[in-house]
Design a protein around this motif. Sequence first.
Motif, short mmCIF file in Angstrom:
data_model
loop_
_atom_site.label_atom_id
_atom_site.label_comp_id
_atom_site.label_asym_id
_atom_site.label_seq_id
_atom_site.Cartn_x
_atom_site.Cartn_y
_atom_site.Cartn_z
N LEU A 184 0.84 -1.21 0.00
CA LEU A 184 0.00 0.00 0.00
C LEU A 184 0.87 1.26 0.00
O LEU A 184 0.57 2.23 -0.71
N ASP A 185 1.95 1.23 0.77
CA ASP A 185 2.86 2.38 0.77
C ASP A 185 3.50 2.58 -0.60
O ASP A 185 3.65 3.72 -1.07
N ARG A 186 3.87 1.48 -1.27
CA ARG A 186 4.46 1.59 -2.61
C ARG A 186 3.45 2.17 -3.60
O ARG A 186 3.81 2.96 -4.48
N ILE A 187 2.20 1.77 -3.48
CA ILE A 187 1.17 2.30 -4.37
C ILE A 187 1.06 3.81 -4.20
O ILE A 187 1.00 4.57 -5.18
N HIS A 188 1.03 4.27 -2.95
CA HIS A 188 0.91 5.70 -2.71
C HIS A 188 2.12 6.47 -3.25
O HIS A 188 1.99 7.59 -3.75
N THR A 189 3.30 5.86 -3.16
CA THR A 189 4.49 6.51 -3.68
C THR A 189 4.44 6.63 -5.19
O THR A 189 4.80 7.67 -5.77
N LYS A 190 3.98 5.59 -5.86
CA LYS A 190 3.92 5.59 -7.31
C LYS A 190 2.75 6.41 -7.85
O LYS A 190 2.82 6.93 -8.97
N ALA A 191 1.68 6.51 -7.09
CA ALA A 191 0.48 7.21 -7.55
C ALA A 191 -0.06 8.09 -6.43
O ALA A 191 -1.05 7.74 -5.77
N PRO A 192 0.58 9.23 -6.17
CA PRO A 192 0.23 10.05 -5.01
C PRO A 192 -1.21 10.56 -5.01
O PRO A 192 -1.76 10.87 -3.95
N GLN A 193 -1.83 10.67 -6.18
CA GLN A 193 -3.19 11.22 -6.26
C GLN A 193 -4.27 10.13 -6.28
O GLN A 193 -5.46 10.45 -6.35
N GLY A 230 -11.60 -15.22 8.76
CA GLY A 230 -12.08 -13.96 9.29
C GLY A 230 -10.91 -13.09 9.76
O GLY A 230 -10.91 -11.87 9.57
N LYS A 231 -9.93 -13.73 10.37
CA LYS A 231 -8.73 -13.00 10.81
C LYS A 231 -7.98 -12.42 9.61
O LYS A 231 -7.43 -11.31 9.70
N LEU A 232 -7.96 -13.14 8.51
CA LEU A 232 -7.30 -12.63 7.31
C LEU A 232 -7.97 -11.36 6.82
O LEU A 232 -7.31 -10.36 6.52
N ASN A 233 -9.29 -11.38 6.73
CA ASN A 233 -9.99 -10.18 6.30
C ASN A 233 -9.82 -9.03 7.28
O ASN A 233 -9.69 -7.87 6.88
N LYS A 234 -9.82 -9.34 8.57
CA LYS A 234 -9.61 -8.29 9.57
C LYS A 234 -8.23 -7.68 9.42
O LYS A 234 -8.04 -6.46 9.55
N MET A 235 -7.24 -8.52 9.13
CA MET A 235 -5.89 -8.01 8.90
C MET A 235 -5.88 -7.06 7.71
O MET A 235 -5.27 -5.98 7.75
N LEU A 236 -6.55 -7.43 6.63
CA LEU A 236 -6.59 -6.57 5.45
C LEU A 236 -7.27 -5.25 5.76
O LEU A 236 -6.83 -4.18 5.32
N GLU A 237 -8.35 -5.31 6.52
CA GLU A 237 -9.05 -4.08 6.91
C GLU A 237 -8.14 -3.18 7.76
O GLU A 237 -8.07 -1.96 7.55
N ASP A 238 -7.42 -3.78 8.70
CA ASP A 238 -6.51 -3.00 9.55
C ASP A 238 -5.39 -2.37 8.73
O ASP A 238 -5.01 -1.21 8.97
N GLN A 239 -4.84 -3.10 7.79
CA GLN A 239 -3.77 -2.55 6.95
C GLN A 239 -4.29 -1.41 6.08
O GLN A 239 -3.61 -0.41 5.88
N ALA A 240 -5.50 -1.56 5.58
CA ALA A 240 -6.09 -0.46 4.80
C ALA A 240 -6.24 0.78 5.66
O ALA A 240 -5.86 1.89 5.27
N ASP A 241 -6.78 0.60 6.87
CA ASP A 241 -6.99 1.74 7.77
C ASP A 241 -5.67 2.41 8.13
O ASP A 241 -5.60 3.63 8.30
N GLY A 242 -4.61 1.61 8.26
CA GLY A 242 -3.33 2.16 8.68
C GLY A 242 -2.46 2.70 7.56
O GLY A 242 -1.40 3.27 7.83
N HIS A 243 -2.90 2.53 6.31
CA HIS A 243 -2.07 2.94 5.18
C HIS A 243 -2.87 3.73 4.14
O HIS A 243 -2.69 3.55 2.94
N ARG A 244 -3.76 4.57 4.62
CA ARG A 244 -4.47 5.55 3.79
C ARG A 244 -5.23 4.91 2.63
O ARG A 244 -5.22 5.40 1.51
#
Length: 301
Positions: A184-193, A230-244
């Motif tokens: 997610l951080d790499r995506i933001h770096t490559k596509a800031p908008q 369910g834990k896998l999906n929760k992990m994905l949700e948490d990573q999304a929340d923590g990485h804009r």
Amino acid sequence: MAKKSGGGGCLVVLLVLGLLGFGYYKWQHGSSSAPPDGADTGGGTGRYVALGDSYTSSPRTGRQAGTPAGCERSDDNYPHLVSAKLKPATFADVSCSGATTASLTAAQKTSNGTNPPQLDAVTTKTTLVTLGIGGNDVGFLQLASSCATTNSSGSPCKDRLTAGGRDQLAERIDAAAPKVGAILDRIHTKAPQAKVVVVGYPTVLPDGDGCWPSLPVGAGDVAYFREALGKLNKMLEDQADGHRAGYADTATPGKGHDVCSAAGTRWVEGVLPASPAAPLHPNARGEQGMADAVLALLKLP
């Protein structure tokens, strides 16, 4: 994918292949969250890039889209459905069956051709990115290869994977979390908008004991995998929340559309698909449901 063969062995083979980890599911109720504001996409403007594994590429549900053929990317998967509604100026679906987070930054060899690093498609002109990844990093195929059982109440996988006080599924999910965050951080770096949306995995297993022998997994393992996924999906949700990034919950709308539901209502096929799809993967109805979840997050009909 394996060819059909007679007898109970077919169920075991298809179960193992279907559990290639291409994505997985959410068994506990979650919630979608919108991505931070970014550039507009749609109506002839913007660039939409879809990244992901087989739950994104959608093997066998439609006609082959793009190359390489080994990615088994269908033209009716949720990225194509989202793009058809948005109508961006440009659209790139580079999802690929078998992809891991490593496939985002390095080339992925398939049974028929090599997929370039998926992040190569993300440029400074990109205004929307969807990402469906993580199941293959957990390695469900290797962990679940002995789950098929003749005991309807058995739990051979849970017994093996939690032996000695460790939970191997939970450990692998935890280990995958920073990899998803780094992507997610790499995506933001490559596509800031760009607006970035992590797409969760739809419900695959029902509440309760499952539907043995149609799904030849014992009740104990059904419960174990339901919780782990369910834990896998929760992990994905948490990573999304923590990485804009936003998070599209597809498990909640997918409730009641699992592999044990009626053929005309299920989103995810069983080990012997009744509709065109890979075993234990979304059919066209499931891909539409996933697309609807993404479009609702983007506040589009």
